[in-house]
Design a protein around this motif. Sequence first.
Motif, PDB file in Angstrom:
ATOM      1  N   LEU A 139      73.250 110.489  41.065  1.00  0.00           N
ATOM      2  CA  LEU A 139      73.624 111.675  41.451  1.00  0.00           C
ATOM      3  C   LEU A 139      73.057 112.725  40.430  1.00  0.00           C
ATOM      4  O   LEU A 139      72.944 112.734  39.328  1.00  0.00           O
ATOM      5  CB  LEU A 139      75.229 112.068  41.514  1.00  0.00           C
ATOM      6  N   ALA A 194      78.625 108.251  38.038  1.00  0.00           N
ATOM      7  CA  ALA A 194      77.765 109.395  38.370  1.00  0.00           C
ATOM      8  C   ALA A 194      76.419 108.910  38.420  1.00  0.00           C
ATOM      9  O   ALA A 194      75.357 109.191  39.028  1.00  0.00           O
ATOM     10  CB  ALA A 194      78.003 110.692  37.823  1.00  0.00           C
ATOM     11  N   ARG A 247      75.906 116.062  41.688  1.00  0.00           N
ATOM     12  CA  ARG A 247      76.547 115.346  40.586  1.00  0.00           C
ATOM     13  C   ARG A 247      77.607 116.296  39.918  1.00  0.00           C
ATOM     14  O   ARG A 247      78.791 115.746  39.692  1.00  0.00           O
ATOM     15  CB  ARG A 247      75.692 115.382  39.587  1.00  0.00           C
TER      16      ARG A 247
END
Length: 274
Positions: A97, A92, A102
């Motif tokens: 993100l 992530a 996210r």
Amino acid sequence: MANVDKDVINGWSVVDDDNNETGSNEERKIEYLKLPEGDTRIRVLDVAPFAFKEWWAPRGNGGKGTSIPYKGKDDLLEAENKAFMEKVFQEADRLGLKGEQRKKFLREKGYSKLPWGKVKQKYVIHVLDRATGEVKLLEKGNGLFKELKKYAMNPEYGDLRQYDVTITRKGSGLNTEYTVTPARQNTPLTDEEIRLYEESKVDLAKLKNHSHITPEQCLAVAKGAKWEDVLKKNNNVEEKADPDMLPQDDSSGEPIEIDSSEVLTDDELENLEF
């Protein structure tokens, strides 16, 4: 109006308490209460339940599915979950993100695919099964025990040992719902029922501690090994495994019940630390 006994308040405070820890095993045999759909009438016999944590491994114990004791800071199933999530968080971060994007990524690629899911909070307590007149163990999660706690902690009702309750179960899995209905009046246990309880009760802390099982053995069984194969003494002589001393398999015929409280909320997901 009933006054709620201090021991009752202190004892039932373990229900829905995230800080509960698990309490050798008890040799005395005792049956677990089954809760089919519909009504089951019982009398609670202990001042309060014993709280413990465990995993459910659907492929464990030779593919039968089995409960796996939670080993706290030494737990290897939790360690595998953390290692898995570390990689998801790193991915992530690599993708840059943020915010809702996210959170969605962490849920879909991380939490929903955790190797061992979320550890389950469970409780166990002695009860008198009114249908059979036998002392049994009631073992369930927050869904049912929070309902029982409402009456135990309510000054209008108080100590559950003083009156019968009827547990009504509807549905299964994530759709399982429990409601608890107290009897209209208090009725004392008979001398015979008290004698039966005293003769039948087991040490719940010892029963659920499973201190004789190592974290390595727990992980091996969760991955498919059989309890009888991994529970060996140091000299490699196979230990005679008493089924009542092992974590419970789902041999009751009841569907596996997943407490909806075991699913991570958005806030929990946001604050996960690995």
